[in-house]
Design a protein around this motif. Sequence first.
Motif, short mmCIF file in Angstrom:
data_model
loop_
_atom_site.label_atom_id
_atom_site.label_comp_id
_atom_site.label_asym_id
_atom_site.label_seq_id
_atom_site.Cartn_x
_atom_site.Cartn_y
_atom_site.Cartn_z
N GLN A 163 3.99 7.10 5.78
CA GLN A 163 4.38 6.33 6.96
C GLN A 163 3.67 6.91 8.17
N LEU A 164 3.02 6.06 8.97
CA LEU A 164 2.31 6.52 10.16
C LEU A 164 3.27 6.58 11.35
N ALA A 165 2.78 7.20 12.43
CA ALA A 165 3.64 7.42 13.61
C ALA A 165 4.16 6.10 14.18
N ASN A 166 3.38 5.02 14.11
CA ASN A 166 3.82 3.74 14.69
C ASN A 166 4.72 2.94 13.74
N GLY A 167 5.05 3.54 12.61
CA GLY A 167 5.95 2.87 11.66
C GLY A 167 5.21 2.11 10.57
N ALA A 168 3.90 1.88 10.77
CA ALA A 168 3.12 1.20 9.73
C ALA A 168 2.99 2.11 8.50
N ARG A 169 2.71 1.49 7.38
CA ARG A 169 2.59 2.24 6.13
C ARG A 169 1.14 2.22 5.68
N LEU A 170 0.69 3.32 5.13
CA LEU A 170 -0.69 3.43 4.67
C LEU A 170 -0.67 3.83 3.20
N PHE A 171 -1.35 3.03 2.38
CA PHE A 171 -1.42 3.28 0.93
C PHE A 171 -2.88 3.38 0.52
N THR A 172 -3.15 4.16 -0.51
CA THR A 172 -4.52 4.28 -1.01
C THR A 172 -4.60 3.91 -2.48
N CYS A 173 -5.64 3.14 -2.79
CA CYS A 173 -5.93 2.73 -4.17
C CYS A 173 -7.43 2.47 -4.20
N ASP A 174 -8.12 3.11 -5.12
CA ASP A 174 -9.60 3.06 -5.09
C ASP A 174 -10.20 2.36 -6.29
N GLU A 175 -9.39 1.70 -7.10
CA GLU A 175 -9.98 1.11 -8.32
C GLU A 175 -9.16 -0.08 -8.80
N TYR A 176 -9.82 -0.91 -9.59
CA TYR A 176 -9.15 -1.98 -10.33
C TYR A 176 -9.12 -1.53 -11.79
N LEU A 177 -7.94 -1.46 -12.36
CA LEU A 177 -7.82 -0.85 -13.69
C LEU A 177 -8.20 -1.80 -14.83
N PHE A 178 -7.86 -3.08 -14.66
CA PHE A 178 -8.19 -4.05 -15.73
C PHE A 178 -9.22 -5.03 -15.18
#
Length: 271
Positions: A182-197
């Motif tokens: 969760q960032l300071a402004n309340g927004a959420r940050l997620f990381t994903c670097d690939e497509y598995l299928f």
Amino acid sequence: MRPMIIRDDDTCYFTPIEKLEAVYGALWSQNIPVSLAVIPSQHCDVQILHREGAPYDPAIPPEYRGIPKTFLVTENRSLCAYLNAKIQQGLVEICLHGYMHTYHEFASRDAALLAAKVRDGLAILREAFPKAAIRTFIAPYDVMSPEAIRVVLEAGLSLCTAATNLPPSPDLPNLPTYHGTQLANGARLFTCDEYLFHHRDTAENCLANARARLQSAEMLIIGNHYWSFFHDWRGAAVRSDLLKAWQTFAAEAVQGRAATTFQGAPLTANP
Ligand SMILES: [Zn+2]
């Protein structure tokens, strides 16, 4: 149980309901939510410039490829009605997936243009899905400029993107892949670097890779394209082997992980 988010990119005007059903129907019947990254206004003349021969975007049905036109998701009324019912059941989270899904659309450095695309894209999705809380952005091709990241966060949206897109910045955490914060402004940050299928690999390899991530990932975000399982829309090329591998994996994943959404995932604030 560690969390898991199922993210599917490229739902748009052209998406057949029966294809979404074939990929996610078994999960929906178990009350498992799926986060759909929806294209507001799909452009048909889009080529994948980094692939040999610059083929058209495989998300576009063959008969529309190369036509200089855009199609609004709102114009597919049966798809919208179907997804609105799923939204009301808590089975679908709608995310904003760019605006026209042109090649590397959000690699642009033109902040004013990007802000207009985010604003207009949100307006179209809100008209299509009036009951949905649309709070998360996912960039086409998962490529983003630093300006695009800033525009999205300033619009108050959360973001799921490749960790490799995150610029060194005092305002952003240095987040490894498969994490959420969760960032300071309340927004959420997620990381994903690939497509598995995906259609460019064997079903066997996709399943093995996905099982490895099921073991290792802190915040498993399963990035899919529903059309990968039916590549290339018609005839013998439909990937029933890949669909079977996905269904095998999905059944295992729901046993070992707590299925959630970008807005529902339990997160701690980044220190
Ligand atoms: Zn996409």
